[in-house]
Design a protein around this motif. Structure first.
Motif, PDB file in Angstrom:
ATOM      1  N   THR A   9       0.826  -1.202   0.000  1.00  0.00           N
ATOM      2  CA  THR A   9       0.000   0.000   0.000  1.00  0.00           C
ATOM      3  C   THR A   9       0.867   1.261   0.000  1.00  0.00           C
ATOM      4  O   THR A   9       0.601   2.226  -0.719  1.00  0.00           O
ATOM      5  N   GLN A  10       1.911   1.233   0.827  1.00  0.00           N
ATOM      6  CA  GLN A  10       2.819   2.387   0.866  1.00  0.00           C
ATOM      7  C   GLN A  10       3.462   2.613  -0.494  1.00  0.00           C
ATOM      8  O   GLN A  10       3.591   3.755  -0.946  1.00  0.00           O
ATOM      9  N   ASP A  11       3.885   1.527  -1.145  1.00  0.00           N
ATOM     10  CA  ASP A  11       4.482   1.672  -2.472  1.00  0.00           C
ATOM     11  C   ASP A  11       3.476   2.248  -3.454  1.00  0.00           C
ATOM     12  O   ASP A  11       3.830   3.072  -4.299  1.00  0.00           O
ATOM     13  N   ARG A  12       2.212   1.795  -3.343  1.00  0.00           N
ATOM     14  CA  ARG A  12       1.183   2.286  -4.261  1.00  0.00           C
ATOM     15  C   ARG A  12       0.960   3.782  -4.071  1.00  0.00           C
ATOM     16  O   ARG A  12       0.832   4.528  -5.035  1.00  0.00           O
ATOM     17  N   TYR A  13       0.929   4.218  -2.814  1.00  0.00           N
ATOM     18  CA  TYR A  13       0.756   5.642  -2.568  1.00  0.00           C
ATOM     19  C   TYR A  13       2.008   6.442  -2.950  1.00  0.00           C
ATOM     20  O   TYR A  13       1.908   7.586  -3.409  1.00  0.00           O
ATOM     21  N   ARG A  14       3.167   5.814  -2.747  1.00  0.00           N
ATOM     22  CA  ARG A  14       4.405   6.510  -3.094  1.00  0.00           C
ATOM     23  C   ARG A  14       4.431   6.847  -4.583  1.00  0.00           C
ATOM     24  O   ARG A  14       4.947   7.872  -4.997  1.00  0.00           O
ATOM     25  N   GLU A  15       3.845   5.971  -5.378  1.00  0.00           N
ATOM     26  CA  GLU A  15       3.837   6.211  -6.821  1.00  0.00           C
ATOM     27  C   GLU A  15       2.971   7.398  -7.210  1.00  0.00           C
ATOM     28  O   GLU A  15       3.088   7.931  -8.305  1.00  0.00           O
ATOM     29  N   THR A  16       2.077   7.806  -6.287  1.00  0.00           N
ATOM     30  CA  THR A  16       1.216   8.968  -6.585  1.00  0.00           C
ATOM     31  C   THR A  16       1.843  10.286  -6.141  1.00  0.00           C
ATOM     32  O   THR A  16       1.269  11.351  -6.393  1.00  0.00           O
ATOM     33  N   VAL A  17       2.966  10.204  -5.440  1.00  0.00           N
ATOM     34  CA  VAL A  17       3.657  11.409  -4.995  1.00  0.00           C
ATOM     35  C   VAL A  17       4.513  11.940  -6.144  1.00  0.00           C
ATOM     36  O   VAL A  17       5.188  11.166  -6.828  1.00  0.00           O
ATOM     37  N   PHE A  18       4.489  13.237  -6.348  1.00  0.00           N
ATOM     38  CA  PHE A  18       5.242  13.853  -7.448  1.00  0.00           C
ATOM     39  C   PHE A  18       6.680  14.122  -7.007  1.00  0.00           C
ATOM     40  O   PHE A  18       7.101  15.274  -6.851  1.00  0.00           O
ATOM     41  N   LEU A  19       7.407  13.034  -6.795  1.00  0.00           N
ATOM     42  CA  LEU A  19       8.786  13.175  -6.346  1.00  0.00           C
ATOM     43  C   LEU A  19       9.660  13.722  -7.466  1.00  0.00           C
ATOM     44  O   LEU A  19       9.380  13.529  -8.661  1.00  0.00           O
ATOM     45  N   PRO A  20      10.745  14.425  -7.109  1.00  0.00           N
ATOM     46  CA  PRO A  20      11.610  15.018  -8.143  1.00  0.00           C
ATOM     47  C   PRO A  20      12.218  13.958  -9.055  1.00  0.00           C
ATOM     48  O   PRO A  20      12.647  12.896  -8.595  1.00  0.00           O
ATOM     49  N   ARG A  21      12.236  14.271 -10.337  1.00  0.00           N
ATOM     50  CA  ARG A  21      12.882  13.403 -11.317  1.00  0.00           C
ATOM     51  C   ARG A  21      13.713  14.270 -12.251  1.00  0.00           C
ATOM     52  O   ARG A  21      13.207  15.263 -12.795  1.00  0.00           O
TER      53      ARG A  21
END
Length: 964
Positions: A9-21
């Motif tokens: 679940t944490q990984d799934r939510y992490r994918e929705t965060v607009f982390l810097p790329r």
């Protein structure tokens, strides 16, 4: 409850965060990446694109002072060229067409000396080599080093018209230099005369002041008695008296022709009554010395008891004649005593021995009274064959034989009962003495026939030069006084050198009269021949081809002295500026502080002498480079930092950053620790750029928010950008860059990384893409990226390019971009004052949070809830502030205090108010209430209230559902 806390679940939510790329790496890898960037620039023809982009724009010209082409670059070269490059790039990005033509000084002793060193190693005799062959070897040596240094400068990121470089050995350059000499010849400024010049016995040539450095040496000192032959004083005060002199150059005694006294100085005749056993002073000797020097004189000469016989004013010595102490040994001439306003009683005896061939004051005073100037010392520093008693002795080995001759003279004179003549005492002194900076050997002052340019006379060169300086801008301003005073004090300019590699002083002298030939037609024929064949033609052509059919070459002396390299470099404006789109006068000259006596001065005098105006509008001076302890760099100390070592280990951008982070107006320091510090500063700047690029991932112009819709925080950041833009613009206009880039670094670390990025990262990472707060932040990040890349580009030429390419692709170059121009609307002083207060409050809160974290009361700041006591005025002033976001906590409450004094606002308050507490009370830190959001990590009571996403706060729920 669903397994919201599972790792899936944490990984799934992490994918929705607009982390810097971003493709922009954390590590610079500059030593590897910079050469690749240089190769790409060459491949895409960046230099040509820069020239094309400049068409039609106002021209800015920084004229390059030419370095010598005789070895690898040292750190001083790097400092100077990088500083020039920063200024040029900034001018270009500010809207100018920059024409920077790098140049090299290819003639003269530095290169000739290196070629001779190779001869010496091979056991070859330079004098046996035909001059044209020798000159060809010098030319090849210089050509090789021009190419090497050019590559080394380009490796430092210096941009210029490298294929269009100038060199003083180019045929066109040599012709222009000959033409400039001709202008002085034809306007009467050039003449040949006999006067003392600084002479190197090792290099066998005259030297300029700029070719001199000073080292401490220990010299033999002597006191010498000159017997007085006549007595013009009332009462025969000087009968049987000897004038006592003191000198640190015993070797000049054979050249003595007079003694100078001070007309305003009081003198005494003392009788030596008792001496130490070692004293050379005869008992009963009567000696003339300055009254103020008696005590020191007696101590130095071993006089224990003395009696003052007479006291007389200096003016009473007029008409006094002495004998040379070596009379009877070939020195059969009178030594008159002459008034000299330069005589002092600071040292010696108050009487100065005059050797007109070996001192400027000596020369001028004796010539004033018609005394001959003997030529006794040859070009190798040995006495000429006609010098009695000392023929063939080198002057630096003459102390012993001169003292021996003077000792014998003393014995001979006193044996006859005459006034003493000869050595009174011998000692030593350690003092600063001039040396050639090439051979590192001491020089002498030696009168020889040389070619000079008049500083005064009908040409009024000195006065015109001083007048021209009044319109020149100096950075720093104090440098004006240095250059002005040097021009005020300098003697006539000696431009001749007795060497082989250089541009000849291509003139003829009529043998019967000694007059120099001033014929424009002859001069033009010489110039035309040199332009076609180079300066070698002066040595190989028949003189008749220059003199023309109406003159007999047998009647003329062809001069083969070469011109001073400072005249050459000083005349570079004549063949670089004012043509092909380059400004004359140049907008700027920039060199080290030593060039006030070198290139700045020679350029000014040359241009004023031939054109009547200064060749530069502004002069910028940089200091010298020292090691970390403030010592001069030397191989013997092992403290040399070479540019190539820095670029290979750290990268050129680190060296460039060191330049702009230093106070270049003063002497600079460099070393491994200092470079390590610059590396850390670079890392912070790089991280700022990296965070910007990552947070801007996917940004499009359509996302931008108009200024009037931006939140306060974004408008505050733009206000700060406006202030920095003004700082950059002032630096461009004034050429004063000291402090600019440290301020930019402070902005990146304090205003951005530690404040704005920290506050807005939650919105950028977690808000919905269409939220005003996130769009506004990314709008400002876009502006920040463009501003920082362009403002940093003049310094971090490789890193700024990399940061630009990482966003816009390698088809683009930041070096074709203008500076970001802040908009007037961004200036908001009231808003800036408000946010200065808010940041002050934030610092207090942050301090309390850090204390709570250290005590274990909270973990991260997002686990905290703060209560912030504010007065009614503060609450009103800080309205609409999201204190939780500003302090980076999960929850924030404001407690309104009534009738309490303000501590956060810059306003006057009564010390006490009725019913008010004595102090505000600081912010309180508590554990935040609620659960931690699995997506944004804030602790909120609302987490768990949504059925589908019980692990999220309501904001994150909305964002996640919008993405699904």
């Amino acid at each position: 409850m669903p397994d919201q806390n599972s790792s899936d679940t944490q990984d799934r939510y992490r994918e929705t965060v607009f982390l810097p790329r971003t493709s922009f790496p954390m590590r610079g890898g500059l030593p590897t990446r910079e050469p690749q960037t240089l190769a790409r620039w060459k491949e895409i023809g960046l230099d040509e694109k820069i020239i094309e982009a400049g068409q039609g724009k106002p021209v800015f010209t920084l004229h390059d002072g030419p370095p010598y082409a005789n070895g690898h670059l040292h750190i001083g070269h790097a400092l100077n060229k990088i500083l020039k490059d920063v200024i040029n790039r900034a001018q270009r990005m500010n809207g100018a067409r920059v024409r920077y033509v790098p140049g090299w000084d290819c003639h003269g002793l530095p290169i000739e000396w290196r070629v001779e060193e190779e001869y010496r190693k091979a056991g070859r005799d330079k004098d046996a080599v035909p001059i044209l062959q020798f000159r060809a070897e010098c030319r090849e040596y210089a050509r090789k080093w021009v190419e090497i240094q050019s590559e080394e400068f380009q490796r430092l990121g210096v941009q210029g018209e490298w294929q269009n470089r100038y060199a003083t050995m180019d045929f066109d350059s040599e012709a222009a230099i000959v033409d400039e000499i001709g202008k002085f010849l034809l306007n009467g400024g050039l003449y040949r005369g006999l006067r003392p010049v600084m002479w190197s016995p090792v290099e066998k040539t005259a030297l300029a002041e700029a070719e001199i450095e000073y080292h401490d040496v220990t010299s033999t000192t002597i006191y010498v008695a000159f017997p007085i032959e006549n007595d013009p004083t009332p009462g025969q005060a000087l009968q049987g008296v000897s004038a006592a002199i003191w000198t640190t150059t015993p070797w000049t005694i054979p050249a003595n022709r007079a003694i100078a006294y001070g007309p305003e100085i009081a003198y005494v005749v003392l009788r030596a009554d008792e001496m130490t056993p070692e004293s050379l002073v005869p008992i009963g000797a009567r000696l003339l010395v300055a009254e103020d020097r008696v005590e020191d004189f007696c101590q130095a000469t071993g006089i224990v008891e003395h009696h003052v016989l007479y006291t007389l004013p200096g003016e009473a010595l007029e008409g006094t004649i002495c004998a040379h102490p070596l009379r009877g040994c070939g020195y059969e001439f009178d030594v008159p005593m002459l008034p000299g306003d330069f005589v002092t009683t600071d040292a010696g005896t108050g009487l100065v021995h005059m050797a007109p061939a070996h001192g400027q004051d000596d020369f001028l005073l004796t010539r004033q009274y018609g005394i001959e100037v003997p030529e006794l010392v040859q070009d190798d520093g040995t006495y000429a064959p006609w010098v009695p008693h000392f023929a063939g002795v080198h002057v630096f080995k003459a102390a012993d034989p001169v003292c021996a001759a003077l000792t014998e003279a003393m014995q001979r004179w006193t044996a006859n009962g005459d006034a003493p003549a000869g050595l009174l005492a011998r000692g030593s002194v350690t003092h600063s003495y001039p040396h050639s900076w090439r051979s590192r050997k001491p020089i002498i002052f030696r009168a020889t026939p040389q070619w000079f340019i008049r500083m005064d006379g009908e040409q009024h060169l000195r006065a015109k030069a001083l007048e021209a300086l009044q319109d020149v801008t100096f950075v720093p301003e104090m440098a004006r006084n240095r250059l002005t005073s040097m021009i005020e004090q300098r003697p006539d300019w000696c431009i001749s050198r007795q060497r082989a590699w250089g541009v000849p002083i291509a003139v003829f002298v009529q043998k019967s009269t000694g007059e120099v030939l001033r014929d424009p037609a002859v001069m033009q024929r010489v110039v035309d021949a040199v332009r076609e064949h180079g300066a070698d033609i002066w040595y190989s052509a028949d003189p008749a081809s220059f003199l023309g059919p109406d003159r007999d070459p047998a009647e003329y002396e062809q001069v083969f002295d070469i011109v001073d390299v400072w005249f050459e470099s000083g005349s570079t404006h004549s063949f670089v500026l004012g043509q092909d789109g380059l400004n004359f006068p140049a907008d700027l000259y920039l060199e080290g502080s030593d060039q006030h006596r070198g290139w700045f001065q020679s350029s000014l005098l040359e241009s004023v002498g031939t054109r009547g105006i200064s060749p530069f509008k502004a002069v910028v001076t940089n200091g010298f480079v020292l090691d970390e302890q403030g010592r001069k760099m030397s191989k013997s100390l092992g403290n040399v930092i070479a540019p190539v070592d820095v670029t290979e280990k750290l990268g050129a951008d680190i060296l460039r950053l060191w330049v702009v982070n230093s106070d270049t107006n003063e002497d600079l320091r460099i070393g491994n620790e200092i470079l390590k510090q610059q590396g850390e500063l670079y890392r912070r700047l790089r991280n700022t750029l990296r965070w910007l690029l990552g947070a801007l991932d996917g940004f499009t112009p359509e996302e931008a928010v108009p200024y009037n819709e931006l939140p306060e925080l974004e408008r505050y950041v733009l206000h700060r950008l406006f202030e920095l833009g003004g700082l950059v613009n002032r630096a461009v206009q004034t050429h004063q860059w000291v402090g600019v880039y440290p301020t930019l670094h402070g902005f990146c670390t304090t205003d951005l990384s530690a404040f704005y990025f920290d506050v807005r990262k939650d919105a950028i990472y977690c808000d919905a893409p269409d939220s005003l707060r996130r769009r506004a932040a990314r709008t400002v990040l876009d502006i920040l990226h463009r501003a920082l890349c362009t403002w940093l580009a003049p310094v971090l030429v490789f890193t700024a390019e990399e940061a630009w390419n990482a966003r816009f692709g390698e088809a683009e170059s930041v070096h074709l971009q203008p500076f970001l121009e802040p908009e007037e609307a961004w200036l908001d002083a009231d808003l800036a004052e408000r946010w200065a207060d808010l940041r002050a409050v934030r610092r207090i809160v942050t301090t309390e949070l850090e204390g709570a974290r250290r005590s274990g009361a909270i973990g991260s700041s997002l686990e905290a809830r703060i209560t912030l006591p504010l007065t009614e005025k503060e609450s009103a002033a800080f309205s609409n502030v999201d204190w939780a976001e500003l302090a980076i906590v999960s929850q924030a409450d404001v407690e309104i205090l009534t009738n309490a004094p303000s501590i956060y606002l810059n306003e006057a308050e009564p010390e006490t108010l009725p019913g008010a507490p004595e102090a505000h009370g600081g912010p309180l830190v508590h554990q935040a209430e609620g659960e931690k959001c699995l997506r944004c990590w804030r602790v909120l009571p609302e987490v768990g209230t949504h059925d589908q996403h019980p692990g999220l706060c309501l904001r994150c729920v909305a964002v996640v559902e919008a993405q699904s």
